[in-house]
Motif scaffolding. Sequence first.
Motif, PDB file in Angstrom:
ATOM      1  N   ASN A 212       0.821  -1.225   0.000  1.00 17.29           N
ATOM      2  CA  ASN A 212       0.000   0.000   0.000  1.00 17.29           C
ATOM      3  C   ASN A 212       0.848   1.266   0.000  1.00 17.29           C
ATOM      4  OD1 ASN A 212      -2.756  -1.227   0.600  1.00 17.29           O
ATOM      5  ND2 ASN A 212      -1.525  -2.049   2.271  1.00 17.29           N
ATOM      6  N   ASP A 216      -0.963   4.760  -0.538  1.00 13.83           N
ATOM      7  CA  ASP A 216      -1.177   5.663   0.607  1.00 13.83           C
ATOM      8  C   ASP A 216      -0.548   7.029   0.337  1.00 13.83           C
ATOM      9  OD1 ASP A 216      -2.449   3.626   1.925  1.00 13.83           O
ATOM     10  OD2 ASP A 216      -0.910   3.321   3.446  1.00 13.83           O
ATOM     11  N   TYR A 229      -5.429   6.947   3.455  1.00  7.41           N
ATOM     12  CA  TYR A 229      -5.525   5.764   2.595  1.00  7.41           C
ATOM     13  C   TYR A 229      -6.899   5.722   1.931  1.00  7.41           C
ATOM     14  CZ  TYR A 229      -8.352   3.335   6.086  1.00  7.41           C
ATOM     15  OH  TYR A 229      -9.365   2.979   6.932  1.00  7.41           O
ATOM     16  N   ASP A 230      -7.041   4.849   0.954  1.00  5.64           N
ATOM     17  CA  ASP A 230      -8.277   4.734   0.170  1.00  5.64           C
ATOM     18  C   ASP A 230      -9.109   3.591   0.756  1.00  5.64           C
ATOM     19  OD1 ASP A 230     -10.204   4.620  -1.813  1.00  5.64           O
ATOM     20  OD2 ASP A 230      -8.875   3.720  -3.319  1.00  5.64           O
ATOM     21  N   GLN A 231     -10.090   3.951   1.607  1.00  2.67           N
ATOM     22  CA  GLN A 231     -10.827   2.908   2.321  1.00  2.67           C
ATOM     23  C   GLN A 231     -11.538   1.941   1.364  1.00  2.67           C
ATOM     24  OE1 GLN A 231     -13.488   4.205   5.382  1.00  2.67           O
ATOM     25  NE2 GLN A 231     -13.290   2.262   6.433  1.00  2.67           N
ATOM     26  N   ASN A 232     -11.268   0.662   1.572  1.00  4.34           N
ATOM     27  CA  ASN A 232     -11.820  -0.451   0.766  1.00  4.34           C
ATOM     28  C   ASN A 232     -11.432  -0.369  -0.717  1.00  4.34           C
ATOM     29  OD1 ASN A 232     -13.039  -1.217   3.123  1.00  4.34           O
ATOM     30  ND2 ASN A 232     -14.961  -0.181   2.636  1.00  4.34           N
ATOM     31  N   GLY A 233     -10.608   0.629  -1.061  1.00  6.34           N
ATOM     32  CA  GLY A 233     -10.226   0.817  -2.463  1.00  6.34           C
ATOM     33  C   GLY A 233     -11.350   1.460  -3.266  1.00  6.34           C
ATOM     34  N   THR A 295      -2.853   0.732  -7.982  1.00  5.51           N
ATOM     35  CA  THR A 295      -3.347  -0.549  -7.441  1.00  5.51           C
ATOM     36  C   THR A 295      -2.961  -1.680  -8.397  1.00  5.51           C
ATOM     37  OG1 THR A 295      -5.246   0.603  -6.501  1.00  5.51           O
ATOM     38  CG2 THR A 295      -5.398  -1.793  -6.623  1.00  5.51           C
ATOM     39  N   GLY A 323      -3.858  -4.374   3.353  1.00  2.73           N
ATOM     40  CA  GLY A 323      -4.289  -4.434   1.951  1.00  2.73           C
ATOM     41  C   GLY A 323      -5.314  -5.521   1.698  1.00  2.73           C
ATOM     42  N   ASN A 326      -8.690  -4.105   1.267  1.00  2.86           N
ATOM     43  CA  ASN A 326      -8.930  -3.301   0.069  1.00  2.86           C
ATOM     44  C   ASN A 326      -9.648  -4.186  -0.964  1.00  2.86           C
ATOM     45  OD1 ASN A 326      -8.678  -2.054  -2.475  1.00  2.86           O
ATOM     46  ND2 ASN A 326      -6.870  -0.899  -1.805  1.00  2.86           N
ATOM     47  N   TYR A 328     -11.183  -3.642  -3.748  1.00 10.09           N
ATOM     48  CA  TYR A 328     -10.860  -3.450  -5.171  1.00 10.09           C
ATOM     49  C   TYR A 328      -9.551  -4.175  -5.507  1.00 10.09           C
ATOM     50  CZ  TYR A 328      -9.409  -1.144  -9.492  1.00 10.09           C
ATOM     51  OH  TYR A 328      -8.973  -0.900 -10.767  1.00 10.09           O
TER      52      TYR A 328
END
Length: 394
Positions: A212, A216, A229-233, A295, A323, A326, A328
């Motif tokens: 990540n 991040d 960070y990108d929550q759950n993608g 990603t 990760g 995540n 996605y």
Amino acid sequence: MYATETVTVPTRVIGLISGTSVDGIDAALVEISGGELDLKISLLAGETYAYTPALRKKILDVGGGLAVSMAELAELDDAIAIAFAEAAEKIQIGHQSATLIGSHGQTVYHRPPVSPEISNKIQLGYSLQLGRGAVIAHLTGISTVSNFRVADINIGGHGAPLVSRVDAFLLSDSVEGRCIQNIGGIGNVTYIPPRGGDWLSKIRAWDTGPGNSLLDLAVQHLTDGAKSYDQNGNWAASGVPCYSLVKQWLQEDYFHLPPPKSTGRELFGMTYLHQCLKDAEPYQLNPADLLATLTELTVASIAHSYQTFLPQMPQQVLLCGGGSRNLYLKQRLQLLLPSLAVLTTDEVGLNADFKEAIAFAVLAYWRQMGLPGNLPAATGAPSEMLLGDIQKCG
Ligand SMILES: Nc1ncnc2c1ncn2[C@@H]1O[C@H](COP(=O)(O)OP(=O)(O)OP(=O)(O)O)[C@@H](O)[C@H]1O
Ligand SMILES: CC(=O)N[C@H]1[C@@H]2OC[C@@H](O2)[C@@H](O)[C@@H]1O[C@H](C)C(=O)O
């Protein structure tokens, strides 16, 4: 490598680690019994204790190359150890006390060794984890094992990945071949063939590259630090990967280096992200497309390394680390590895968020029993070693 079975009384051990994401201290209170083949663990409690923003910033600054005096370094070392000792105290609340702590500490620098295959100027690796075990032992009154990487590095190993030996004994299966894929700041894999015959000698492991870390850093860059960070993608899922860029980025030397190999934020950090952003300029990607592309780099580097370096494809990939949350990223990895089942370690009974903390509890337990902790096939060391310094208390 041979493996032992040992009659033991269950031991209550605390495992502590803050990883390359520097998001906080993962603490696991674990009951452990057995030796290797009969190793058993039970997770009694697991928590992540965030660093104070000031301490986190100092760690990231120093890890990112900020010059500090030796006095400041000593002060940082102690501040980290105090935070780790507090985490050890808190995780025991409401439980019977532990008798042993295994503390990985905080990596602030990692330099892999230079082997004779790469250059005739051989150089031992160097890896620095702050948060002295002695301070933790004094503050908690519990014997503490720390400094796990040094013994392996001193004989020519990478000192990483170290979780692989624990993965082998906790997550092997009699039927399925498995890849245990950690996606933290950095990614690492342990390939475990089905148990039986000479399975132990067929295990392989290495750091796969960015987990990540770049994602991040990109999220922080795109939100001016408002998000980490990108929550759950979710953000990346609303974009489309730019495959030309992924193809270009996959040419990175690290991805083509044969294992054993290890890496860190020294390579896949801020400077690397800036280069990625520069490479992306001609494509005029929107933020979601950029995150989808980064990603894709993470999952493509993982899939590429399996296809290139594994002796055999397994049936399952078990994800762990942040990760694995995540969705996605998980979905993209499944698409790139259609013949494998992409699951998480939770699905086979091992907590995916605290697997690393659990592993350092087990490594401390093995150290106390006089059992080795490294896996030469994973670290490249010429032999198995007892890992860690024991700081006894009382
Ligand atoms: N729900 C989630 N959705 C998306 N990403 C997540 C989620 N939860 C955690 N993460 C990601 O996981 C990262 C933290 O992972 P983890 O704690 O496993 O890393 P680490 O242990 O510090 O790294 P390393 O294993 O390299 O030492 C976060 O920085 C974030 O990017
Ligand atoms: C030097 C260092 O801290 N390396 C970490 C990092 O984070 C993931 C990857 O890079 C890894 O292999 C290693 O940690 C785990 C805990 C290990 O040694 O197995």
